[in-house]
Design a protein around this motif. Structure first.
Motif, PDB file in Angstrom:
ATOM      1  N   LYS A   1       0.814  -1.220   0.000  1.00  0.00           N
ATOM      2  CA  LYS A   1       0.000   0.000   0.000  1.00  0.00           C
ATOM      3  C   LYS A   1       0.845   1.267   0.000  1.00  0.00           C
ATOM      4  O   LYS A   1       0.698   2.128  -0.850  1.00  0.00           O
TER       5      LYS A   1
ATOM      6  N   ASP B   1       1.216   4.120  -3.052  1.00  0.00           N
ATOM      7  CA  ASP B   1       0.655   5.466  -2.840  1.00  0.00           C
ATOM      8  C   ASP B   1       1.716   6.543  -3.012  1.00  0.00           C
ATOM      9  O   ASP B   1       1.460   7.593  -3.610  1.00  0.00           O
TER      10      ASP B   1
ATOM     11  N   LYS C   1       1.950   9.642  -5.819  1.00  0.00           N
ATOM     12  CA  LYS C   1       2.080  11.049  -5.442  1.00  0.00           C
ATOM     13  C   LYS C   1       3.296  11.697  -6.090  1.00  0.00           C
ATOM     14  O   LYS C   1       3.274  12.870  -6.433  1.00  0.00           O
TER      15      LYS C   1
END
Length: 179
Positions: free
Chosen positions: A39, A43, A47
């Motif tokens: 995860k 992520d 970004k």
């Protein structure tokens, strides 16, 4: 604590006997290594990398210094006056803030009043490029804007102004976008 107990008789063991030992299959994570890999890393990569924008689907509209969108605008064209070209010193009409006249590029009053083909089919082409450097730019889109008689070219009764007073304007009612 649950313990699975089994009795094994030594007399029942022979050569090549296998003993099955059942192990519990309950998994209990001790740290968050799996969560970080699955995860957190995904992520953070999302970004950090800029999203890819398809410029054929996104319409960019011009805005002023206060970021208010500009829905319509005019393009004023300046042409060298025929008299200044003949004497070898090309000059355009006025200071550059005022538009040139259609008579400077050879239109006559009948062309504009009757909206002849040579007037109606005249156009300018706006070409939009990805960067300002001519050596490395690529064409993103273009728009053909045809001549038209607008409010600035008519008097209060809706008649076309005299030839010496008709400015060459190309009013753009909607933002051009063509790909």
């Amino acid at each position: 604590m649950f313990v699975d107990r089994r009795k094994i008789l030594i007399g029942s063991l022979t050569s090549g006997t296998t003993i099955d030992i059942a192990l519990g299959t309950n998994f209990f994570p001790v740290d968050n290594a799996e969560l970080i890999e699955d995860k957190f890393v995904k992520d953070e990569v999302e970004k950090a990398i800029n999203p890819i924008v398809d410029y054929k689907k996104v319409i960019f509209k011009p805005a002023d210094n206060n970021w208010n969108l500009i829905d319509k605008f005019k393009i004023n064209l300046n042409f060298y006056t025929p008299a200044s070209i003949q004497i070898g010193n090309p000059l355009h009409r006025g200071t550059g803030a005022e538009p040139g006249l259609y008579k400077d590029i050879g239109f006559i009053f009948d062309d504009i009043f009757c909206r002849t083909n040579r007037f109606v089919n005249s156009f300018i082409r706006l070409s939009l490029y990805d960067n300002p450097y001519s050596g490395k730019n690529q064409l993103l889109s273009f728009s053909d804007i045809y001549t038209q008689v607008g409010d600035d070219q008519e008097n209060q009764f809706g008649f076309v102004l005299p030839l010496a007073a008709i400015p060459a304007l190309f009013p753009i009612r909607q933002i051009p976008h063509r790909s």
